[in-house]
Enzyme design. Structure first.
Site, short mmCIF file in Angstrom:
data_model
loop_
_atom_site.label_atom_id
_atom_site.label_comp_id
_atom_site.label_asym_id
_atom_site.label_seq_id
_atom_site.Cartn_x
_atom_site.Cartn_y
_atom_site.Cartn_z
CG HIS A 28 35.80 42.68 36.29
ND1 HIS A 28 35.40 41.43 35.84
CD2 HIS A 28 37.14 42.59 36.46
CE1 HIS A 28 36.46 40.62 35.76
NE2 HIS A 28 37.54 41.32 36.13
CG HIS A 30 41.76 42.41 38.63
ND1 HIS A 30 41.68 41.10 39.06
CD2 HIS A 30 41.06 42.46 37.46
CE1 HIS A 30 40.98 40.39 38.19
NE2 HIS A 30 40.58 41.19 37.21
CG HIS A 155 37.65 34.43 33.25
ND1 HIS A 155 38.49 35.52 33.25
CD2 HIS A 155 37.94 33.72 32.13
CE1 HIS A 155 39.26 35.48 32.17
NE2 HIS A 155 38.96 34.39 31.48
CG HIS A 193 36.35 40.06 31.40
ND1 HIS A 193 36.04 38.77 31.08
CD2 HIS A 193 37.10 40.01 32.53
CE1 HIS A 193 36.59 37.97 31.99
NE2 HIS A 193 37.22 38.68 32.87
CG ASP A 266 39.50 42.62 33.48
OD1 ASP A 266 39.84 42.31 34.63
OD2 ASP A 266 39.78 41.93 32.48
CG HIS A 270 49.96 42.13 35.60
ND1 HIS A 270 50.05 40.97 36.33
CD2 HIS A 270 48.75 42.10 34.99
CE1 HIS A 270 48.94 40.26 36.17
NE2 HIS A 270 48.13 40.92 35.37
C1 NCD Z 1 43.25 39.70 35.12
C2 NCD Z 1 44.33 39.81 36.19
O1 NCD Z 1 45.45 40.19 35.85
O2 NCD Z 1 44.03 39.54 37.36
N1 NCD Z 1 43.87 39.71 33.83
C3 NCD Z 1 43.27 40.01 32.65
O3 NCD Z 1 43.92 39.89 31.62
N2 NCD Z 1 42.03 40.44 32.60
C4 NCD Z 1 42.43 38.47 35.36
C5 NCD Z 1 41.14 38.43 34.60
O4 NCD Z 1 40.23 39.22 34.83
O5 NCD Z 1 41.01 37.57 33.70
ZN ZN Z 2 39.41 40.68 35.69
#
Ligand code: NCD
Ligand code: ZN
Length: 364
Positions: A28, A30, A155, A193, A266, A270
Site C-alpha cells: 500500500h 502513495h 479504505h 491500514h 501507506d 504531502h
Molecule cells: C492518504 C493520502 O494522503 O493519499 N492519507 C492517509 O492519511 N493515509 C490516503 C489514505 O490512504 O487514506
Molecule cells: Zn493510503
C-alpha cells in the site's frame, strides 16, 4: 533504553547483528505524480522490490489506459535511479467509482496492467471525492472481480457524519464489510491500514480470502503521541491513530507470523506546509525508515523470526505472486541510525516520519 512511551526498547536486547531477508514489498503505497513522484521514488525503490500503487491522484486512476500511463510515469522516474532501485516494479490499481466499466477492469487485470482495485468510500480520505457513495451500486463490478480473481483493496471507514472519527473503522466492518463478505464469499479483499483491535479480530475470524495491511506508524505511535503536549500534524493520518490498546493489538498481529497480516506502509507524502496548516492534510511519509522501524518493533516483541513473513512472504502469497528472488540485509548498529528530517521537493520539503525513539537497524 530507547522509549517512545510505548515501545520499550533495551539497546542490548538482541545479540543478532545481521538479518538477511527476501527483499520486501510494500502492499500500500502513495507515490503521487510529477515533482513529488521524483522526490519520493528512491525511498521506496531502494528498499522494496514491488509496491501496490494507490490510485488517488487528481484526477484518479480509473481506466486501464490511466493505469498504463501512470505506470509508465513511475517506470520513467525509476529509470533515473541506480542499482536495484531501477528495477522497482509498480503494481497498479484502479480507483473504483460507480461508473467503473467491469469490461475495461477485467481486461486490465487479464493483461497484467493492474493487480487490484481500490474502494474509497466517497469523502473518507485524501482525494476520495470520486469514491463510492452506495456500495450496492458497484456490486456488479465486484461480482466480475470475484469471478476473475481480482483483489479488492478497501479504505475501511464509513463517512457518515454521525459516526465519531475514532469509530469509523469498526462501524465500516459492521455496516459495509460484513454484508459485502456475505455477498462475495470468495472475493479476495484487503482491509487496508487496519488501526483497531476490531479490525484485527475481524480478519482473524475470516477465511483465506480476507487479509489486511498494517502500517509502521500505527505500530509505533498512538493518539497520545499525536495529541498530548501539543498537536503534531505529521502524525495526522487516516484512519486516525487510535488508543494504545488498539496499537498493542496491531503489534501482536503484525509480529504473530499469521499469513493474513502484511506490510502496507501507506507512505503518503504531502509537502510540509500543507500538513503544518490550519486544516492540515492526512498522511505520513514513512518510506525512508520503514524497515528500520519494523526491525525495531519486531525485535522489541522478540519476533525478528517473523519479520520476513510480514514484509516479504505473506503479501505475495495472498496476491498469488512469486516471492522476490533478491535479498536485503539489515544490520544492527551500536549507535542509533539517523534519517534526514525532510526530503527536498523543488522549493518545498516533505517531512519524514519521526518514530520518536532511537532506531538501531539499518539496511546495508
Ligand atoms: C492518504 C493520502 O494522503 O493519499 N492519507 C492517509 O492519511 N493515509 C490516503 C489514505 O490512504 O487514506
Ligand atoms: Zn493510503
Amino acid at each position: 533504553m530507547g522509549d517512545n512511551g510505548f515501545l520499550r526498547y533495551p539497546a542490548t536486547l538482541s545479540a543478532l547483528k545481521e538479518l538477511t531477508l527476501i527483499r520486501p514489498d510494500d502492499w500500500h503505497l502513495h507515490l503521487r505524480d510529477d515533482a513529488v513522484l521524483d522526490a519520493v521514488i528512491a525511498s521506496s525503490a531502494e528498499d522494496f522490490s514491488r509496491a501496490i500503487i494507490m490510485p488517488n491522484l487528481v484526477p484518479p486512476v480509473v481506466t486501464r489506459k490511466d493505469a498504463e500511463n501512470y505506470r509508465q510515469r513511475i517506470r520513467s522516474a525509476c529509470s533515473k535511479l541506480t542499482g536495484a532501485a531501477q528495477h522497482f516494479e509498480p503494481l497498479m490499481t484502479l480507483y473504483l467509482t460507480e461508473q467503473t466499466d467491469p469490461v475495461d477492469l477485467i481486461a486490465a487485470h487479464a493483461a497484467g496492467v493492474i493487480q487490484a482495485v481500490k474502494l474509497y468510500p466517497a469523502g473518507a480520505t485524501t482525494n476520495s471525492s470520486s469514491g463510492v457513495h452506495n456500495i450496492e451500486a458497484v456490486y456488479p463490478v465486484l461480482e466480475a472481480m470475484q469471478r476473475a480473481g481480482v483483489v479488492l483493496c478497501m479504505h475501511g471507514e464509513v463517512t457518515d457524519p454521525d459516526v465519531d472519527i475514532f469509530d469509523r473503522e469498526a462501524v465500516f466492518i459492521d455496516r459495509v464489510l460484513t454484508p459485502l463478505r456475505t455477498a462475495f464469499p470468495e472475493l479476495r479483499m484487503v482491509l487496508e491500514h487496519v488501526t483497531t483491535a476490531d479490525g484485527v479480530a475481524y480478519v482473524q475470524s475470516q477465511t483465506q480470502y480476507q487479509a489486511c495491511t498494517l502500517t509502521p506508524h500505527h505500530l509505533v505511535i498512538n493518539r497520545n503521541h499525536m495529541l498530548v503536549g501539543g498537536i503534531r500534524p505529521h502524525y495526522y493520518c487516516l484512519p486516525i491513530l487510535k488508543r494504545r490498546e488498539h496499537q498493542q493489538a496491531l503489534v501482536k498481529a503484525a509480529t504473530s507470523g499469521d499469513a493474513r497480516f502484511f506490510l502496507g506502509t501507506d507512505s503518503a507524502p504531502h509537502v510540509t506546509h500543507t500538513k503544518e496548516s490550519a486544516c492540515g492534510c492526512a498522511g505520513v511519509f514513512n518510506a525512508p525508515n520503514t524497515l528500520s522501524v519494523l526491525a525495531t518493533v519486531f525485535e522489541a516483541a522478540n519476533a525478528l523470526d517473523n519479520l520476513e513473513a510480514f514484509v516479504s512472504k505473506n503479501g505475495p502469497k495472498f496476491y498469488g505472486l512469486r516471492e522476490n528472488r533478491e535479498q536485503i540485509t539489515l544490520r544492527r548498529e551500536t549507535e542509533a541510525v539517523t534519517f534526514p528530517d525532510t526530503l527536498t521537493c523543488g522549493d518545498e520539503t516533505i517531512t519524514v516520519f519521526d518514530p520518536g525513539m532511537p532506531l538501531h537497524w539499518q539496511v546495508v
